[in-house]
Design a protein around this motif. Structure first.
Motif, PDB file in Angstrom:
ATOM      1  N   LYS A   1       0.999  -1.720   0.183  1.00 43.26           N
ATOM      2  CA  LYS A   1      -0.022  -0.270   0.253  1.00 43.26           C
ATOM      3  C   LYS A   1       0.896   1.018   0.061  1.00 43.26           C
ATOM      4  CE  LYS A   1      -3.565   2.294   1.631  1.00 43.26           C
ATOM      5  NZ  LYS A   1      -4.419   2.447   3.557  1.00 43.26           N
ATOM      6  N   ILE A   2       0.071   2.059  -0.543  1.00 40.89           N
ATOM      7  CA  ILE A   2       0.832   3.813  -0.571  1.00 40.89           C
ATOM      8  C   ILE A   2       0.100   4.667   0.204  1.00 40.89           C
ATOM      9  CG2 ILE A   2       1.122   5.906  -1.787  1.00 40.89           C
ATOM     10  CD1 ILE A   2       1.027   4.587  -4.797  1.00 40.89           C
ATOM     11  N   MET A   3       0.816   4.574   1.798  1.00 39.71           N
ATOM     12  CA  MET A   3       0.297   5.110   2.828  1.00 39.71           C
ATOM     13  C   MET A   3      -0.243   6.280   2.356  1.00 39.71           C
ATOM     14  SD  MET A   3       2.479   5.088   6.501  1.00 39.71           S
ATOM     15  CE  MET A   3       3.077   3.423   6.797  1.00 39.71           C
ATOM     16  N   THR A   4      -1.485   6.831   2.819  1.00 40.90           N
ATOM     17  CA  THR A   4      -2.179   7.816   3.029  1.00 40.90           C
ATOM     18  C   THR A   4      -1.743   8.974   3.543  1.00 40.90           C
ATOM     19  OG1 THR A   4      -4.544   7.281   3.899  1.00 40.90           O
ATOM     20  CG2 THR A   4      -4.608   6.957   1.753  1.00 40.90           C
ATOM     21  N   PRO A   5      -1.801  10.558   3.724  1.00 43.07           N
ATOM     22  CA  PRO A   5      -1.271  11.739   4.481  1.00 43.07           C
ATOM     23  C   PRO A   5      -2.457  10.603   5.676  1.00 43.07           C
ATOM     24  CG  PRO A   5      -1.792  12.338   2.745  1.00 43.07           C
ATOM     25  CD  PRO A   5      -1.858  10.619   2.641  1.00 43.07           C
ATOM     26  N   ASN A   6      -3.386  10.342   5.989  1.00 42.03           N
ATOM     27  CA  ASN A   6      -4.549   9.891   7.481  1.00 42.03           C
ATOM     28  C   ASN A   6      -3.765   8.306   7.685  1.00 42.03           C
ATOM     29  OD1 ASN A   6      -5.944  11.580   6.829  1.00 42.03           O
ATOM     30  ND2 ASN A   6      -7.772  10.272   5.904  1.00 42.03           N
ATOM     31  N   ASP A   7      -2.756   7.985   6.633  1.00 43.52           N
ATOM     32  CA  ASP A   7      -2.796   6.625   7.462  1.00 43.52           C
ATOM     33  C   ASP A   7      -1.280   7.193   7.956  1.00 43.52           C
ATOM     34  OD1 ASP A   7      -4.302   4.716   6.286  1.00 43.52           O
ATOM     35  OD2 ASP A   7      -3.123   4.334   4.407  1.00 43.52           O
ATOM     36  N   ALA A   8      -0.805   8.280   7.262  1.00 42.74           N
ATOM     37  CA  ALA A   8       0.410   7.870   8.251  1.00 42.74           C
ATOM     38  C   ALA A   8       0.538   9.159   9.360  1.00 42.74           C
ATOM     39  CB  ALA A   8       1.507   9.047   6.760  1.00 42.74           C
TER      40      ALA A   8
ATOM     41  N   LYS B   1       4.642  13.773  15.630  1.00 48.31           N
ATOM     42  CA  LYS B   1       4.036  14.534  15.495  1.00 48.31           C
ATOM     43  C   LYS B   1       5.044  16.224  15.303  1.00 48.31           C
ATOM     44  CE  LYS B   1      -0.514  13.511  13.456  1.00 48.31           C
ATOM     45  NZ  LYS B   1      -1.502  12.852  13.489  1.00 48.31           N
ATOM     46  N   GLU B   2       5.171  15.952  16.606  1.00 49.48           N
ATOM     47  CA  GLU B   2       6.375  17.221  17.185  1.00 49.48           C
ATOM     48  C   GLU B   2       8.073  16.800  17.121  1.00 49.48           C
ATOM     49  OE1 GLU B   2       4.016  19.541  18.018  1.00 49.48           O
ATOM     50  OE2 GLU B   2       2.710  18.755  17.952  1.00 49.48           O
ATOM     51  N   LYS B   3       8.318  16.070  16.469  1.00 50.30           N
ATOM     52  CA  LYS B   3       9.707  15.818  16.000  1.00 50.30           C
ATOM     53  C   LYS B   3      10.160  16.690  15.171  1.00 50.30           C
ATOM     54  CE  LYS B   3       9.970  11.726  19.147  1.00 50.30           C
ATOM     55  NZ  LYS B   3       9.365  10.855  19.097  1.00 50.30           N
ATOM     56  N   PHE B   4      10.827  16.828  15.060  1.00 42.83           N
ATOM     57  CA  PHE B   4      12.008  16.857  13.541  1.00 42.83           C
ATOM     58  C   PHE B   4      11.867  16.820  12.551  1.00 42.83           C
ATOM     59  CE2 PHE B   4      15.275  14.800  15.776  1.00 42.83           C
ATOM     60  CZ  PHE B   4      16.463  14.208  14.583  1.00 42.83           C
ATOM     61  N   PHE B   5      11.781  15.590  12.876  1.00 46.36           N
ATOM     62  CA  PHE B   5      11.815  14.594  11.370  1.00 46.36           C
ATOM     63  C   PHE B   5      10.517  14.143  10.993  1.00 46.36           C
ATOM     64  CE2 PHE B   5      12.489  11.547  15.197  1.00 46.36           C
ATOM     65  CZ  PHE B   5      11.640  10.625  15.300  1.00 46.36           C
TER      66      PHE B   5
ATOM     67  N   ARG C   1       9.885  15.068   7.410  1.00 47.00           N
ATOM     68  CA  ARG C   1      10.128  14.333   5.782  1.00 47.00           C
ATOM     69  C   ARG C   1      10.311  12.269   6.299  1.00 47.00           C
ATOM     70  NH1 ARG C   1      16.334  13.731   9.525  1.00 47.00           N
ATOM     71  NH2 ARG C   1      16.178  16.459   9.108  1.00 47.00           N
ATOM     72  N   LEU C   2      10.065  12.213   7.556  1.00 46.31           N
ATOM     73  CA  LEU C   2       9.608  10.483   7.724  1.00 46.31           C
ATOM     74  C   LEU C   2       8.054  10.735   6.749  1.00 46.31           C
ATOM     75  CD1 LEU C   2       9.790   7.486   9.039  1.00 46.31           C
ATOM     76  CD2 LEU C   2       8.464   8.680  10.785  1.00 46.31           C
ATOM     77  N   PHE C   3       6.824  11.494   7.182  1.00 50.28           N
ATOM     78  CA  PHE C   3       5.639  11.670   6.455  1.00 50.28           C
ATOM     79  C   PHE C   3       5.726  11.309   5.166  1.00 50.28           C
ATOM     80  CE2 PHE C   3       2.558  13.468   4.808  1.00 50.28           C
ATOM     81  CZ  PHE C   3       1.073  13.060   5.794  1.00 50.28           C
ATOM     82  N   THR C   4       6.718  12.257   3.835  1.00 44.40           N
ATOM     83  CA  THR C   4       6.891  12.256   3.141  1.00 44.40           C
ATOM     84  C   THR C   4       7.107  11.027   2.246  1.00 44.40           C
ATOM     85  OG1 THR C   4       7.084  14.790   3.583  1.00 44.40           O
ATOM     86  CG2 THR C   4       7.779  14.157   0.914  1.00 44.40           C
ATOM     87  N   PHE C   5       8.161  10.431   3.556  1.00 40.57           N
ATOM     88  CA  PHE C   5       8.946   9.502   2.426  1.00 40.57           C
ATOM     89  C   PHE C   5       7.935   8.347   2.935  1.00 40.57           C
ATOM     90  CE2 PHE C   5      11.411   6.067   3.724  1.00 40.57           C
ATOM     91  CZ  PHE C   5      11.716   4.877   2.277  1.00 40.57           C
TER      92      PHE C   5
END
Ligand code: ATP
Ligand code: MG
Length: 141
Positions: free
Chosen positions: A39-46, A54-58, A61-65
């Protein structure tokens, strides 16, 4: 038997040779593959999956990847599946994994801290939560 959620991250799914190696590691370590989904994770999934980060500096980039291409998402079963899978994956940070656990999945196949090859649940509680995100119909009891 214990269940864990394992994710093969997008850069590995794009590489058939590495994907095969990691599948062999799963099977050779006596995990049973209970459910699988590509599956390609959806923004909702991620957002749901990485809510704790959610508050981490990374996070960005993790979400986008993780939304950038298909991942292979598996429910794995084994005795002590959660800790065993995390042990086989190795440390989160790839340069540390390469140095201290060179035979681990992340040591061998991680590219960066974001593209560190695989995910594994860190507790029974998170395994349950994560399985419910991707396998709605799956009864974990
Ligand atoms: P995972 O949850 O993916 O199995 P983990 O439990 O070892 O990994 P977490 O702290 O839950 O590590 O981080 C989730 C993901 O966020 C990691 O797999 C990694 O890709 C990314 N990440 C974590 N820490 C960092 C960091 N310091 N720099 C960059 N990316 C990071
Ligand atoms: Mg984690």
């Amino acid at each position: 038997l214990e269940l864990t959620l394992a994710i093969i991250k997008p850069h590995v799914v794009k590489n058939p040779i590495v994907l095969k190696k990691i599948r062999e590691i799963i099977i050779n370590n006596n995990f049973k593959i209970i459910k699988s989904q590509r599956k390609i994770m959806t923004p909702n999934d991620a957002n749901a999956f990485y809510a704790d980060h959610k508050e981490k500096f990374f996070f960005n980039r993790l979400f986008t990847f993780m939304c950038s291409g298909p991942s292979d998402i598996h429910i794995l079963a084994r005795e002590n599946a959660i800790s065993k899978w995390r042990q086989i994956m190795g440390p989160t940070k790839v340069f540390y994994a390469q140095y201290s656990h060179p035979q681990s999945i992340r040591g061998k196949y991680g590219l960066t801290d974001t593209r560190n090859a695989t995910h594994g649940s860190d507790s029974q509680e998170s395994a349950e939560r994560e399985m419910n995100i991707f396998f709605h119909d799956f009864d974990t009891l």
